[in-house]
Enzyme design. Structure first.
Site, PDB file in Angstrom:
ATOM      1  N   TYR A 159      94.949 -43.542  11.889  1.00 53.05           N
ATOM      2  CA  TYR A 159      95.143 -43.789  10.448  1.00 53.05           C
ATOM      3  C   TYR A 159      95.698 -45.200  10.234  1.00 53.05           C
ATOM      4  CZ  TYR A 159      97.688 -43.237   5.930  1.00 53.05           C
ATOM      5  OH  TYR A 159      98.187 -43.386   4.659  1.00 53.05           O
ATOM      6  N   LYS A 163      94.056 -48.372   8.232  1.00 54.11           N
ATOM      7  CA  LYS A 163      94.697 -49.007   7.079  1.00 54.11           C
ATOM      8  C   LYS A 163      94.946 -50.496   7.355  1.00 54.11           C
ATOM      9  CE  LYS A 163      95.299 -45.410   4.221  1.00 54.11           C
ATOM     10  NZ  LYS A 163      94.581 -45.306   2.936  1.00 54.11           N
TER      11      LYS A 163
HETATM   12  N1  LIG Z   1     101.513 -40.318  -0.998  1.00 53.46           N
HETATM   13  C1  LIG Z   1     102.029 -41.135  -0.100  1.00 53.46           C
HETATM   14  O1  LIG Z   1     103.217 -41.037   0.262  1.00 53.46           O
HETATM   15  C2  LIG Z   1     101.195 -42.242   0.486  1.00 53.46           C
HETATM   16  C3  LIG Z   1     101.833 -43.188   1.314  1.00 53.46           C
HETATM   17  C4  LIG Z   1     101.073 -44.214   1.861  1.00 53.46           C
HETATM   18  C5  LIG Z   1      99.726 -44.297   1.598  1.00 53.46           C
HETATM   19  N2  LIG Z   1      99.129 -43.354   0.814  1.00 53.46           N
HETATM   20  C6  LIG Z   1      97.687 -43.490   0.580  1.00 53.46           C
HETATM   21  O2  LIG Z   1      97.430 -43.305  -0.790  1.00 53.46           O
HETATM   22  C7  LIG Z   1      96.150 -42.733  -0.977  1.00 53.46           C
HETATM   23  C8  LIG Z   1      96.262 -41.530  -1.885  1.00 53.46           C
HETATM   24  O3  LIG Z   1      97.201 -40.632  -1.312  1.00 53.46           O
HETATM   25  P1  LIG Z   1      97.785 -39.392  -2.128  1.00 53.46           P
HETATM   26  O4  LIG Z   1      99.061 -39.040  -1.470  1.00 53.46           O
HETATM   27  O5  LIG Z   1      97.727 -39.684  -3.587  1.00 53.46           O
HETATM   28  O6  LIG Z   1      96.697 -38.278  -1.744  1.00 53.46           O
HETATM   29  P2  LIG Z   1      96.560 -36.765  -2.259  1.00 53.46           P
HETATM   30  O7  LIG Z   1      96.121 -35.975  -1.077  1.00 53.46           O
HETATM   31  O8  LIG Z   1      97.756 -36.311  -2.978  1.00 53.46           O
HETATM   32  O9  LIG Z   1      95.365 -36.861  -3.318  1.00 53.46           O
HETATM   33  C9  LIG Z   1      94.144 -37.342  -2.902  1.00 53.46           C
HETATM   34  C10 LIG Z   1      93.057 -36.927  -3.865  1.00 53.46           C
HETATM   35  O10 LIG Z   1      91.842 -37.300  -3.209  1.00 53.46           O
HETATM   36  C11 LIG Z   1      91.003 -36.163  -3.083  1.00 53.46           C
HETATM   37  N3  LIG Z   1      90.300 -36.262  -1.800  1.00 53.46           N
HETATM   38  C12 LIG Z   1      90.819 -35.977  -0.584  1.00 53.46           C
HETATM   39  N4  LIG Z   1      89.878 -36.186   0.355  1.00 53.46           N
HETATM   40  C13 LIG Z   1      88.771 -36.617  -0.299  1.00 53.46           C
HETATM   41  C14 LIG Z   1      87.485 -36.973   0.130  1.00 53.46           C
HETATM   42  N5  LIG Z   1      87.149 -36.928   1.426  1.00 53.46           N
HETATM   43  N6  LIG Z   1      86.556 -37.354  -0.792  1.00 53.46           N
HETATM   44  C15 LIG Z   1      86.888 -37.377  -2.111  1.00 53.46           C
HETATM   45  N7  LIG Z   1      88.105 -37.039  -2.568  1.00 53.46           N
HETATM   46  C16 LIG Z   1      89.039 -36.664  -1.670  1.00 53.46           C
HETATM   47  C17 LIG Z   1      91.921 -34.958  -3.131  1.00 53.46           C
HETATM   48  O11 LIG Z   1      91.239 -33.807  -3.606  1.00 53.46           O
HETATM   49  C18 LIG Z   1      92.998 -35.418  -4.089  1.00 53.46           C
HETATM   50  O12 LIG Z   1      92.684 -35.116  -5.423  1.00 53.46           O
HETATM   51  C19 LIG Z   1      95.611 -42.416   0.423  1.00 53.46           C
HETATM   52  O13 LIG Z   1      94.741 -43.437   0.831  1.00 53.46           O
HETATM   53  C20 LIG Z   1      96.868 -42.418   1.275  1.00 53.46           C
HETATM   54  O14 LIG Z   1      96.583 -42.763   2.626  1.00 53.46           O
HETATM   55  C21 LIG Z   1      99.832 -42.328   0.254  1.00 53.46           C
END
Ligand SMILES: NC(=O)c1ccc[n+]([C@@H]2O[C@H](COP(=O)([O-])OP(=O)(O)OC[C@H]3O[C@@H](n4cnc5c(N)ncnc54)[C@H](O)[C@@H]3O)[C@@H](O)[C@H]2O)c1
Length: 286
Positions: A159, A163
């Site tokens: 991952y 990134k």
């Molecule tokens: N939340 C955190 O703490 C955090 C920290 C660092 C980076 N990120 C990054 O932020 C981004 C969003 O994270 P989040 O926490 O909001 O995610 P989340 O899992 O809460 O929400 C993601 C959304 O994307 C949809 N989804 C998941 N897989 C999918 C796919 N293969 N195709 C289409 N839709 C899909 C899910 O249904 C959901 O609605 C990601 O790239 C994650 O790596 C998040």
């Protein structure tokens, strides 16, 4: 001088994973700034909820149910959006995900899932979007990466590598696309409250329905994050809308941490009394 305002009237945006968490918050922020918004999400109810919310805001909306791990679905969402609205100005490559496992225990199919989810999906959507942005006379691409792209991430090796790759893609494409008026930036969150972080992988993505964090988790985050709390999804959403807007007209090729100061902290954490310490002064934070 006019009051600075995020203004995206007449623009069309596509957000991957736009039905929940940071993607949903970005879609709502873009719509509130005046953009028409499409999302692609694997969960149909989340597409429906987002379309209803954006429509209530007086903007046009399109929900595409699909899985961006399929590169044709990721590129297809771009084509569907451009065909539906007649243009594409903004792409938010947000969908991504991770599961924890030491690298030595991962099999090639595990690598591939992480790569498809976090890297190929981005390449496919970005590649499809560029011709539409060139046609529109410019555009903005915002990639959602992670603080884990810039530091070691035990248990999250592939991952983090993906990134980090997106961060450098961001820098490279900022140069390759500059003559076309296309800006590209990354935001790099640390812990942000989202359905994924709360372990909610189906159903509604409405934050008002999420369970309260345990006192133990709150204390862990208080010690680890300089601002003492997790990020809120709309803080990332607002940053994304800003980067998409003319207010960010001189910003391209950047990686912006949105992490409450964690990256700046570089390993310093609070002890139980609130004093900043570096391990081995650390007593257990669990
Ligand atoms: N939340 C955190 O703490 C955090 C920290 C660092 C980076 N990120 C990054 O932020 C981004 C969003 O994270 P989040 O926490 O909001 O995610 P989340 O899992 O809460 O929400 C993601 C959304 O994307 C949809 N989804 C998941 N897989 C999918 C796919 N293969 N195709 C289409 N839709 C899909 C899910 O249904 C959901 O609605 C990601 O790239 C994650 O790596 C998040």
């Amino acid at each position: 001088m006019a009051k600075p305002e995020i203004a995206l009237d007449g623009k069309v945006a596509l957000v991957t994973g736009g039905g929940g968490g940071i993607g949903r918050a970005a879609a709502l922020a873009l719509a509130s700034a005046g953009a028409d918004v499409a999302i692609i999400d694997v969960i149909p109810e989340r597409c429906d909820e987002l379309v209803a919310r954006v429509t209530e805001m007086g903007r046009r909306a399109l929900g595409i149910t699909g899985n961006v791990m399929d590169r044709d679905a990721a590129a297809g969402a771009v084509e569907t959006t451009a065909a539906h609205f007649g243009r594409l100005d903004i792409l938010v490559n947000n969908a991504g995900g991770v599961s924890w496992r030491p690298f030595v225990d991962l099999k090639p199919q595990n690598w591939q899932r992480h790569i498809d989810m976090n890297l190929i999906s981005n390449l496919a959507a970005t590649s499809a979007a560029i011709p539409h942005m060139i046609k529109a006379g410019g555009g903005a691409i915002i990639n959602v990466t992670s603080i884990e792209a810039s530091r070691a991430a035990p248990g999250y090796a592939v991952y983090a590598a993906c990134k980090a790759g997106i961060n450098n893609l961001t820098r490279t494409l900022a140069l390759e696309l500059s003559d076309h008026g296309i800006r590209i930036n990354s935001i790099a969150p640390d812990s942000t409250d989202t359905p994924g972080m709360k372990g909610i992988f189906t159903g509604s993505a409405d934050p008002s329905r999420w369970p309260e964090a345990t006192p133990q988790r709150k204390e862990t985050l208080r010690r680890r994050i300089p601002l003492g709390r997790p990020g809120i999804d709309h803080e990332s959403g607002t940053l994304i809308a800003f980067l998409a807007s003319p207010l960010a007209s001189y910003i391209t090729g950047t990686i912006i941490p949105i992490d409450g100061g964690t990256w700046a902290g570089g390993g310093w954490i609070r002890d139980a009394g609130g004093k900043w310490v570096l391990p081995p002064d650390l007593t257990s934070i669990d």
